[in-house]
Design an enzyme around this catalytic site. Sequence first.
Site, PDB file in Angstrom:
ATOM      1  N   GLY A  40       0.870  -1.179   0.000  1.00  0.00           N
ATOM      2  CA  GLY A  40       0.000   0.000   0.000  1.00  0.00           C
ATOM      3  C   GLY A  40       0.898   1.218   0.000  1.00  0.00           C
ATOM      4  O   GLY A  40       1.369   1.641   1.044  1.00  0.00           O
ATOM      5  N   HIS A  41       1.187   1.729  -1.171  1.00  0.00           N
ATOM      6  CA  HIS A  41       2.092   2.885  -1.267  1.00  0.00           C
ATOM      7  C   HIS A  41       1.265   4.165  -1.199  1.00  0.00           C
ATOM      8  O   HIS A  41       0.429   4.420  -2.055  1.00  0.00           O
ATOM      9  CB  HIS A  41       2.904   2.822  -2.563  1.00  0.00           C
ATOM     10  CG  HIS A  41       3.909   1.705  -2.537  1.00  0.00           C
ATOM     11  ND1 HIS A  41       4.703   1.382  -3.601  1.00  0.00           N
ATOM     12  CD2 HIS A  41       4.251   0.849  -1.548  1.00  0.00           C
ATOM     13  CE1 HIS A  41       5.494   0.365  -3.265  1.00  0.00           C
ATOM     14  NE2 HIS A  41       5.218   0.027  -2.026  1.00  0.00           N
ATOM     15  N   GLN A 224       7.109  -3.818   0.050  1.00  0.00           N
ATOM     16  CA  GLN A 224       7.482  -4.411   1.347  1.00  0.00           C
ATOM     17  C   GLN A 224       8.856  -3.869   1.791  1.00  0.00           C
ATOM     18  O   GLN A 224       9.159  -2.725   1.523  1.00  0.00           O
ATOM     19  CB  GLN A 224       7.475  -5.951   1.297  1.00  0.00           C
ATOM     20  CG  GLN A 224       6.084  -6.554   1.175  1.00  0.00           C
ATOM     21  CD  GLN A 224       5.503  -6.478  -0.213  1.00  0.00           C
ATOM     22  OE1 GLN A 224       6.125  -6.873  -1.167  1.00  0.00           O
ATOM     23  NE2 GLN A 224       4.311  -5.958  -0.330  1.00  0.00           N
TER      24      GLN A 224
HETATM   25  P1  IMP Z   1       1.905 -11.393   2.700  1.00  0.00           P
HETATM   26  O1  IMP Z   1       2.886 -10.616   1.879  1.00  0.00           O
HETATM   27  O2  IMP Z   1       0.494 -10.893   2.563  1.00  0.00           O
HETATM   28  O3  IMP Z   1       2.024 -12.856   2.476  1.00  0.00           O
HETATM   29  O4  IMP Z   1       2.295 -11.163   4.243  1.00  0.00           O
HETATM   30  C1  IMP Z   1       3.513 -11.638   4.796  1.00  0.00           C
HETATM   31  C2  IMP Z   1       4.043 -10.674   5.831  1.00  0.00           C
HETATM   32  O5  IMP Z   1       4.461  -9.483   5.189  1.00  0.00           O
HETATM   33  C3  IMP Z   1       3.009 -10.218   6.878  1.00  0.00           C
HETATM   34  O6  IMP Z   1       3.681  -9.997   8.102  1.00  0.00           O
HETATM   35  C4  IMP Z   1       2.506  -8.908   6.328  1.00  0.00           C
HETATM   36  O7  IMP Z   1       1.986  -8.058   7.327  1.00  0.00           O
HETATM   37  C5  IMP Z   1       3.785  -8.359   5.735  1.00  0.00           C
HETATM   38  N1  IMP Z   1       3.556  -7.427   4.624  1.00  0.00           N
HETATM   39  C6  IMP Z   1       3.199  -7.726   3.374  1.00  0.00           C
HETATM   40  N2  IMP Z   1       3.127  -6.620   2.633  1.00  0.00           N
HETATM   41  C7  IMP Z   1       3.462  -5.599   3.416  1.00  0.00           C
HETATM   42  C8  IMP Z   1       3.614  -4.195   3.189  1.00  0.00           C
HETATM   43  O8  IMP Z   1       3.441  -3.668   2.093  1.00  0.00           O
HETATM   44  N3  IMP Z   1       3.994  -3.462   4.280  1.00  0.00           N
HETATM   45  C9  IMP Z   1       4.259  -4.017   5.478  1.00  0.00           C
HETATM   46  N4  IMP Z   1       4.146  -5.317   5.729  1.00  0.00           N
HETATM   47  C10 IMP Z   1       3.740  -6.105   4.696  1.00  0.00           C
END
Ligand code: IMP
Length: 423
Positions: A40-41, A224
């Site tokens: 979410g940018h 991420q």
């Molecule tokens: P997934 O990417 O949805 O599989 O989540 C895996 C982990 O990465 C979890 O702890 C999420 O909260 C974290 N995560 C995924 N995308 C983001 C991001 O854009 N910002 C912060 N944490 C993220």
Amino acid sequence: MKLDILLGLQWGDEGKGKVVDVLTPRYDVIARFQGGPNAGHTLEFNGIKHVLHTIPSGIFHPQKINIIGNGVVIDPVVFQKEINKLEEMGIDPTQNLFISRKAHLILPTHKWIDAMLEIQKGEQNVGTTLKGIGPTYTDKTARSGFRVCDIITPDFLDKFSVIYKKHSDLLIKNGYNPNEDIETAFQTWFDSLQTLLRFKLIDSEYEINRYLKEGKKVLAEGAQGTLLDIDFGSYPFVTSSNTVAAGACTGLGVAPNQTKRVIGIVKAYCTRVGSGPFPTELFDETGEQLRKQGHEFGSTTGRPRRCGWLDLVALKYAIMINGITELVLTKADVMDNFDIVQICTQYQIGDELTNRFPAEITAEIKPVYKKMKGWKQNLSLEKDYQNLPREFKKYVAFIEMDTGVPITIVSTGPDRNETIIRK
Ligand code: IMP
């Protein structure tokens, strides 16, 4: 011309979207190389906040090319919503947004499998965004994924049936019932493919290499953060892609010797959403203050983010893995009211002090802190770095001295204008 890379050095949410938006005028092309709608940018300008999930953060600059690379996973339903929002604003993204034919697609069943696996993990769950990221990358590496180029092949429905059967067998076997109507979810998914097909589907590796040869400036945008990288993050509490600089090469098809600057985004403190170790996490009033002042709630899921002090052990690890050439410090203004700020300089494990980020982070790790005096001044009012408070400049100098990497930009607020570029 060589590729520049911009990525997050912590657990995501470092403010990459805003920085890409600020730097876009210097580039011709912005390309996303990994992740998907888990990101979410957030960008803010003219008093309006915009959140992008799949689309590169250069989209608000109509004359710039934006590319969704092969390393990205696309949920066409989320993508359609993003496009609709842009079009409501009078932006026509069909002219300057191109999509890699090799990017993989997220199906509704991927999201349900994501939820099912999280339930099965119980207390050990990853705390994923439930956007289907893990299962989609799993299908990619298992060689049974569904790519953008598959939509336009004559045997599209046959390919779809194979993957659909595989997924529904798995869900049925595990007794998982999605809490949405299956038929409606798939109808919406199929309908949303039409939006995807309004865009130019490209072999992004050829296009990006051509742009570079022509002397165009290309910026690879990460999602991420480094500590969520599938190989180097705090495994298994990570995302399912390579968020590090090497991921820009595989996620766009650019050779390592064609890369140049690697810009690392670091928040002045740390946050994390989801489960997993976080050595400098604060469980007290200060943590709460960071969350409130920094509006630390997920832009994709709305979840409150865990907050803590800046961790230089983790930061230096991220700098090493990515080959960071310069740092951008974000959200420094969040600590404007703090009397004291702290920075973790080492970890204590038992009787030992270490500068290394271990493979296994346990509760045994105790951060060793350097205490510094707070600056107690509103940073966002200042435009010239020299005029910033002495204590803040000391904070910046300490990070630069310990990491050996210059901080070239300081972001002092969410708006494009609240950015100080150091000379
Ligand atoms: P997934 O990417 O949805 O599989 O989540 C895996 C982990 O990465 C979890 O702890 C999420 O909260 C974290 N995560 C995924 N995308 C983001 C991001 O854009 N910002 C912060 N944490 C993220």
